[in-house]
Every structure is written in C-alpha cells, then in structure tokens.
Design a protein around this motif. Structure first.
Motif: not given
Length: 242
Positions: A81-91
């Motif tokens: 979940x934190x990986x998905x949140x950070x990836x979505x926010x960054x990309x």
C-alpha cells in the motif's frame, strides 16, 4: 527470520522519522504523513506476525502457524500500500498534488515546518501562502518553497516505493514457505531431529566401535569361562605367563 528482520528495521526507521531524528524528517512527517502511517502499521503488524510464527515453531502448534499464514496476507497488503501510494503520487501530476497540499492540506503549522527544514519562505515567494516566522517575512532573501519541496518529494517518493516493492519478492517467499510448511510441522519434524551438537561424526563412530569391540572381547571371554571353565583358565594362565 526474514520477516522479523525487515519488519524490525522498517519499524525503527519509521519511529526515528516520527521522533524527528533524521535530517528533514519533519518534511516527511508533514508531507508524507499517509505513507508514514501505513508503513508504521505494516512494520508493527509484521513484528506481531513474526512473533506468532516463532511461537508456532517453538511450540509445534499448527494453530499458531495457521494464524501466521493468514496474517502474512494482511502484512502483504499493508506492505504494497505505501509503495502504491508513493508511486502514484510521484508518477501522476506530482506538481498538482503539491500545490493542493500546500494550499489546503498541511495548514500553517505544516508550512512553517517545511519552511524551517528547507530554508525557504512562502510557496512562490514570501507574499504567497507563507507562514511568518523569524526567517520568513516580507523582506527575506529566502527563495520560495515550491522548487526545493518538489525536488525533495521526488527523492523521498522514489526511495519509498522502490524499497516497498523490493520487499515484495522476499515477502512472497516467506508466504510460500509458510504455506508449504504450516501443515507439516509435527513433533518429529520440529523436535524429533537430533541436535547438531549430538550428531555422530567419524571420530565419534571410531570411539564407539572401539568400545564395542572391547565389549565383545570381554563378553566372549566370560562365555568361554562359563562353558569351558578348566581349559579357559589354563589358556588365561598361559596368556599371563607370556
């Protein structure tokens, strides 16, 4: 073992961030609060799950191991979940998310923390969405926070989702191992094996065989005495004379 190690390390990093031990940790606590909360929950749940697993192994309890296997799936969900949140926010439109965060979400206290950590003032300039402090005022020479904050967020978010997704293969290995072993841990499998300190090697076998040979020789001498007492006594006397 793997789950215990990376859960404990992750929890230590999260706690050090919450307690502002790292340099610019306040920026992460203000700007990446959602990712930090989920990561802390994931690390704490991983430690609890590993304790359940260790209890199942040492007690040879299949019930604990079944709960351990089930909790691993929950840990997996909180891990990605934190990986998905950070990836979505960054990309996807990081600039737009930063604009909304600065103007609506973090408030004056959050803006002040970021200004102090990044040594900037206001968003574009001291006259736009700035929180007045000893270093941030109308005539300050400090730059706006948008540029430094954007660059710092790119670095933090990149590291966050890379670390989170790099743990996925290791966690999958733990899950598969738990599924394969949880139904096969019995007393014989877990505790019935001879400990390494008591396993026989070549030197131990040599000593045992030597003792056994001496026992066989002594037993055969006793049998001869019982069956042929006179002749055996004569033979023993001759041996002693020789």
């Amino acid at each position: 073992m793997q789950l215990t190690v990376y859960s404990l390390v992750s929890l230590i990093f999260c706690l050090l961030t919450w307690f502002l031990v790292w340099d610019r940790a306040d920026v992460v606590r203000v700007g990446n609060r959602e990712e930090l909360i989920v990561s802390t929950i994931a690390a704490s749940l991983g430690i609890v799950t590993s304790l359940v697993g260790w209890a199942g192994i040492f007690l040879n309890n299949r019930g604990f191991l079944a709960w351990y296997t089930f909790l691993l799936w929950i840990c997996f969900a909180f891990l990605v979940t934190p990986g998905y949140i950070s990836y979505k926010k960054r990309t996807f439109n990081l600039e737009g998310k930063i604009n909304k965060q600065w103007s609506q979400d973090i408030g004056a206290t959050g803006r002040l923390a970021i200004q102090n950590q990044l040594e900037c003032c206001g968003y574009f300039s001291p006259f736009i969405l700035a929180t007045v402090s000893q270093t941030c005022y109308a005539r300050t020479i400090l730059p706006g926070c948008k540029g430094p904050y954007m660059r710092y967020e790119r670095i933090i978010l990149d590291r966050w989702f890379i670390i989170a997704f790099s743990l996925v293969p290791l966690h999958l290995f733990v899950m598969i191992s738990a599924l394969l072993c949880s139904n096969h841990v019995t007393y014989r499998f877990g505790k019935g094996m001879t400990p390494k300190a008591y396993r026989l090697d070549l030197s131990s076998m040599a000593v045992i065989m030597d003792n056994y040979a001496k026992y066989v020789i002594s037993s055969s001498t006793v049998d001869e005495l019982l069956i042929y007492p006179q002749s055996t006594c004569r033979a023993v006397r001759k041996r002693r004379r020789i």
